[in-house]
Design an enzyme around this catalytic site. Structure first.
Site, PDB file in Angstrom:
ATOM      1  N   ALA A   1     -51.598 -24.116  -9.402  1.00 42.60           N
ATOM      2  CA  ALA A   1     -52.069 -22.755  -9.200  1.00 42.60           C
ATOM      3  C   ALA A   1     -52.530 -22.120 -10.347  1.00 42.60           C
ATOM      4  CB  ALA A   1     -50.991 -21.953  -8.289  1.00 42.60           C
TER       5      ALA A   1
ATOM      6  N   ALA B   1     -52.415 -18.370 -11.570  1.00 41.67           N
ATOM      7  CA  ALA B   1     -52.224 -16.978 -10.914  1.00 41.67           C
ATOM      8  C   ALA B   1     -52.483 -15.794 -12.031  1.00 41.67           C
ATOM      9  CB  ALA B   1     -50.874 -17.151 -10.318  1.00 41.67           C
ATOM     10  N   SER B   2     -51.759 -14.736 -11.689  1.00 42.51           N
ATOM     11  CA  SER B   2     -52.057 -13.541 -12.476  1.00 42.51           C
ATOM     12  C   SER B   2     -51.735 -13.850 -14.059  1.00 42.51           C
ATOM     13  CB  SER B   2     -51.236 -12.402 -11.934  1.00 42.51           C
ATOM     14  OG  SER B   2     -50.204 -12.500 -11.764  1.00 42.51           O
TER      15      SER B   2
ATOM     16  N   ALA C   1     -49.680 -16.605 -15.031  1.00 44.63           N
ATOM     17  CA  ALA C   1     -49.191 -17.992 -15.234  1.00 44.63           C
ATOM     18  C   ALA C   1     -50.295 -18.847 -14.821  1.00 44.63           C
ATOM     19  CB  ALA C   1     -48.043 -18.352 -15.084  1.00 44.63           C
ATOM     20  N   GLN C   2     -50.330 -20.232 -15.297  1.00 43.50           N
ATOM     21  CA  GLN C   2     -50.984 -21.134 -14.673  1.00 43.50           C
ATOM     22  C   GLN C   2     -49.905 -22.643 -14.483  1.00 43.50           C
ATOM     23  OE1 GLN C   2     -54.971 -22.042 -15.829  1.00 43.50           O
ATOM     24  NE2 GLN C   2     -54.655 -24.386 -16.032  1.00 43.50           N
ATOM     25  N   VAL C   3     -49.872 -22.883 -13.210  1.00 44.32           N
ATOM     26  CA  VAL C   3     -48.868 -23.905 -13.011  1.00 44.32           C
ATOM     27  C   VAL C   3     -49.213 -25.319 -12.603  1.00 44.32           C
ATOM     28  CG1 VAL C   3     -47.124 -24.377 -11.161  1.00 44.32           C
ATOM     29  CG2 VAL C   3     -47.534 -22.108 -12.003  1.00 44.32           C
TER      30      VAL C   3
ATOM     31  N   LYS D   1     -44.866 -23.797 -15.484  1.00 42.58           N
ATOM     32  CA  LYS D   1     -45.242 -22.703 -15.288  1.00 42.58           C
ATOM     33  C   LYS D   1     -45.653 -22.109 -16.947  1.00 42.58           C
ATOM     34  CE  LYS D   1     -44.665 -17.882 -13.507  1.00 42.58           C
ATOM     35  NZ  LYS D   1     -43.770 -17.052 -12.570  1.00 42.58           N
TER      36      LYS D   1
ATOM     37  N   ASP E   1     -41.453  -8.656  -5.848  1.00 39.57           N
ATOM     38  CA  ASP E   1     -42.882  -9.031  -5.720  1.00 39.57           C
ATOM     39  C   ASP E   1     -43.009 -10.135  -4.716  1.00 39.57           C
ATOM     40  OD1 ASP E   1     -45.549  -9.209  -6.495  1.00 39.57           O
ATOM     41  OD2 ASP E   1     -45.269 -10.345  -8.176  1.00 39.57           O
TER      42      ASP E   1
HETATM   43  N1  LIG Z   1     -41.280 -24.083  -8.101  1.00 39.92           N
HETATM   44  C1  LIG Z   1     -42.598 -24.152  -7.626  1.00 39.92           C
HETATM   45  N2  LIG Z   1     -42.743 -25.239  -6.618  1.00 39.92           N
HETATM   46  C2  LIG Z   1     -44.028 -25.426  -6.098  1.00 39.92           C
HETATM   47  N3  LIG Z   1     -44.956 -24.514  -6.302  1.00 39.92           N
HETATM   48  C3  LIG Z   1     -44.886 -23.375  -7.294  1.00 39.92           C
HETATM   49  C4  LIG Z   1     -43.661 -23.325  -7.771  1.00 39.92           C
HETATM   50  N4  LIG Z   1     -43.568 -22.184  -8.833  1.00 39.92           N
HETATM   51  C5  LIG Z   1     -44.883 -21.654  -8.743  1.00 39.92           C
HETATM   52  N5  LIG Z   1     -45.760 -22.607  -7.828  1.00 39.92           N
HETATM   53  C6  LIG Z   1     -47.048 -22.294  -7.355  1.00 39.92           C
HETATM   54  O1  LIG Z   1     -47.691 -21.564  -8.389  1.00 39.92           O
HETATM   55  C7  LIG Z   1     -48.243 -20.557  -7.984  1.00 39.92           C
HETATM   56  C8  LIG Z   1     -47.949 -19.248  -9.059  1.00 39.92           C
HETATM   57  O2  LIG Z   1     -46.683 -19.166  -9.383  1.00 39.92           O
HETATM   58  P1  LIG Z   1     -45.936 -17.735  -9.761  1.00 39.92           P
HETATM   59  O3  LIG Z   1     -46.100 -17.081  -8.582  1.00 39.92           O
HETATM   60  O4  LIG Z   1     -44.970 -18.257 -10.406  1.00 39.92           O
HETATM   61  O5  LIG Z   1     -46.902 -17.404 -11.019  1.00 39.92           O
HETATM   62  P2  LIG Z   1     -47.310 -15.874 -11.268  1.00 39.92           P
HETATM   63  O6  LIG Z   1     -48.614 -15.936 -12.385  1.00 39.92           O
HETATM   64  O7  LIG Z   1     -46.297 -15.147 -11.741  1.00 39.92           O
HETATM   65  O8  LIG Z   1     -48.146 -15.390  -9.918  1.00 39.92           O
HETATM   66  P3  LIG Z   1     -48.173 -14.031  -9.105  1.00 39.92           P
HETATM   67  O9  LIG Z   1     -49.751 -13.911  -9.444  1.00 39.92           O
HETATM   68  O10 LIG Z   1     -47.891 -14.255  -7.935  1.00 39.92           O
HETATM   69  O11 LIG Z   1     -47.442 -13.056 -10.115  1.00 39.92           O
HETATM   70  C9  LIG Z   1     -47.370 -20.151  -6.825  1.00 39.92           C
HETATM   71  O12 LIG Z   1     -47.822 -19.328  -5.706  1.00 39.92           O
HETATM   72  C10 LIG Z   1     -47.149 -21.313  -6.081  1.00 39.92           C
HETATM   73  O13 LIG Z   1     -48.314 -22.008  -5.416  1.00 39.92           O
END
Ligand SMILES: Nc1ncnc2c1ncn2[C@@H]1O[C@H](COP(=O)(O)OP(=O)(O)OP(=O)(O)O)[C@@H](O)[C@H]1O
Length: 598
Positions: free
Chosen positions: A259, A261-262, A264-266, A281, A419
């Site tokens: 993913a 996301a906003s 982070a990249q995972v 992450k 959140d």
């Molecule tokens: N422990 C995990 N196991 C499986 N998938 C995960 C895990 N952590 C994160 N992901 C995947 O990565 C995506 C983004 O992670 P996360 O929500 O922690 O990032 P973020 O940048 O904080 O996102 P947001 O935009 O929701 O604030 C999640 O929606 C999920 O699809």
């Protein structure tokens, strides 16, 4: 009064002469008119704002659960006596104030002017401090903003010229009436503007109670699909953060992001040695700068608006923005997120809930401020109804589990996950609920919780002075509040809705021979909205502000409204005994994230 707010937008004040035009707003008269215009707009939104059935049900349930209920069950003659419209219960103090406002100003003009000068100096000082802390990021961010506007605007114009049909309305004269940029353009603009706006997009995607369906649908992609960062850059960040080559820590890292996301990249990965399936992450580069510049800008704008229009202070906008700013800036430190996850896991384990819910284990030896390595959870988002049905027989039960675990944490932990949007709540392959992304958490102090409990208990037993005292404890105020008078005004509001929970709807089905009768309790949504708004209004009149810590809580309740509509449309939060509000251990025994040292 209400009908005044139903017209929206309220007309621009016409009292300015043509010669004064827009510049007339700069004159004292224009300023007054502009101010009343703004107030009217705010009044409108407060009235149309619908908290959603979930949020309302929860709030009412909270009231009912902690109360003896007797007072709420007074005969409906009381209601008739007071009129069914809450607007008729005008607290005496409001009337007095309204009269006074039009006659004698409460302070001498010199004192008032001196106060304004003092406020202005403070504002200048604060703005200067924030400008310094923003530094060159502000200018860079402005350039990025302009670039994003130009790009998305350019795309829109390009589409207009190459394919005019798609950019024009379906009117009888195609080509003449342009469709304004719609949800898709706005979503692309938000994605280009980055973290802060993607968060805003997630809010839109997760709160269908507040936003139009086409926007809610379009912004779904903000939940975890934003333009990815090249894998080489991600590798470089992880190497630098961990201080050693990736191969020493992980056996395998998937170059394809799970993913983006906003913030982070995972990436999926496998740990070296233990072979555990994990995710890495990684904080996206430049996110801190973007958040700092944007949030500072929003905060300063709100401060200036509040200075120009002191009435805005009633909305606690500046305080709420200040809190959001602080909590979002905390999100960019993954060490704090790791602590929040561990506190939640402790809570789940200690209460024996780990067979129902979980959060990922954190691997500290390969986690830093910008890199978080944690257990990979396998499952599907709570909003993917089709996939959920292949995992659990009854999605409604899963939703109720998720709600109960979250409510429990609200009361048992020092912080709560603030959140839980659709992408952050998973149904795992083993049927449990998985909570991820503990970047944004809310904190409600024990003192505020105690006041909330007293407030709801006093609704039940009709102790209006206790209710007033509890509200004073919740809402920060410098001025001494006349509790008995405040209590009397609250009593007027509450006695007007005494039979809030006694609306019984009886429906019949079938013919006269085999008629079945069903009865259900219903709460009039508008009545509850009005009740809450009236309490907020009268509290503000005594110099209290809506407790700002509640902003994140309310946002979360709105998010749950979405889940409920999707997974359990017939679920009645208020009546359903399966939804518990959790047991709160004595204050001080909460699962404190601060007890463990990172
Ligand atoms: N422990 C995990 N196991 C499986 N998938 C995960 C895990 N952590 C994160 N992901 C995947 O990565 C995506 C983004 O992670 P996360 O929500 O922690 O990032 P973020 O940048 O904080 O996102 P947001 O935009 O929701 O604030 C999640 O929606 C999920 O699809």
């Amino acid at each position: 009064m209400l009908s005044r707010y139903r017209r929206y937008p309220p007309p621009i004040p016409r009292n300015l002469t043509a010669r004064e035009g827009m510049w007339g707003y700069c004159s004292p008269k224009g300023f007054r008119l502009a101010r009343s215009h703004v107030n009217e707009t705010i009044g409108h939104w407060s009235n149309v704002m619908n908290l959603g059935t979930f949020a309302q049900g929860y709030l009412v349930k909270m009231a009912l659960s902690s109360a003896t209920l007797t007072a709420l069950r007074l005969p409906s003659s009381v209601l008739r006596q007071h009129g069914s419209n809450l607007g008729q219960a005008v607290p005496s103090r409001l009337v007095v104030r309204a009269q006074a406002a039009s006659s004698i100003p409460s302070q001498g003009p010199d004192i008032a002017r001196a106060e304004r000068v003092k406020e202005f100096n403070k504002l200048l000082g604060d703005v200067a401090k924030i400008a310094v802390s923003t530094g060159p990021r502000g200018a860079v961010r402005l350039a990025q903003g302009i670039e994003a506007f130009v790009t998305v605007g350019g795309e829109y114009l390009f589409q207009l010229f190459t394919n005019p049909e798609s950019a024009t309305s379906q009117s009888a004269t195609p080509g003449l009436s342009l469709t304004p940029p719609g949800p898709a353009q706005l979503r692309r603009l938000f994605e280009r503007l980055g973290a802060t706006y993607i968060k805003l997009g997630q809010l839109i995607a997760s709160a269908p109670t507040l936003f139009p369906p086409e926007y809610v649908k379009e912004f779904q992609s903000c939940l975890d699909k934003t333009p990815p960062i090249p894998f080489e850059d991600i590798k470089a960040i992880v190497r630098k953060e961990l201080g050693r080559p990736l191969e020493e820590v992980y056996d395998f890292v998937d170059p394809q992001p799970l993913a983006s996301a906003s913030i982070a990249q995972v990436h999926a990965a496998r740990l070296r040695g233990s072979q555990k399936e994990v995710v890495i992450k990684v904080l996206k580069p430049g996110v801190e700068d973007i958040l700092t510049a944007d949030l500072n800008f929003l905060y300063v704008t709100a401060r200036v608006l509040e200075f120009l229009n002191p009435e805005l202070a009633r909305t606690s906008l500046v305080s709420i923005l200040g809190d959001i700013r602080a909590s979002m800036l905390e999100e960019v430190d993954f060490r704090k997120e790791a602590l929040n996850i561990e506190a939640f896991r402790n809570y789940v384990d200690s209460l024996g809930l780990s067979n129902q819910a979980t959060a990922p284990a954190v691997y500290r030896h390969c986690s830093t401020e910008r890199v978080l390595t944690m257990e990979r959870l396998f499952g599907v988002p709570l909003t993917d109804l089709v996939s959920i049905r292949s995992i659990v027989p009854n999605p409604e039960t899963t939703l109720i589990t998720a709600l109960n675990v979250w409510f429990g944490s609200l009361l048992a932990c020092e912080t709560f996950h603030a959140d839980v949007h659709a992408g952050n709540l998973l149904v795992l392959n083993d049927g449990r609920v998985g909570f991820i992304d503990f970047g944004i958490v809310g904190r409600i102090s024990p003192a505020t919780w105690a006041a909330v409990e007293t407030f709801f208990t006093s609704i039940g037993n009709g102790q209006y002075n206790a209710m007033a005292a509890a509200l004073v404890q919740m809402g920060a105020t410098d001025t001494a509040v006349d509790i008995p008078s405040f209590g009397r005004d609250l009593e007027k509001i509450f006695t007007a809705v005494q039979d809030l929970d006694t609306n019984v709807i009886i429906s019949t089905a079938g013919g006269p021979q085999n008629a079945t009768i069903a009865a259900s309790l219903a709460v009039d949504e508008q009545q509850v909205n009005n009740l809450l708004l009236d309490v907020v209004r009268v509290s503000e009149d005594y110099g209290l502000k809506f407790p700002r810590e509640f902003g994140l809580l309310l946002k979360q309740l709105l998010y749950f409204d979405r889940y409920t509509k999707l997974l359990a449309p017939t679920l009645n939060v208020l009546e359903d005994d399966r939804i518990r509000l959790g047991n709160r251990p004595p204050f001080g025994n909460g699962y404190n994230s601060r007890v463990s040292n990172y």
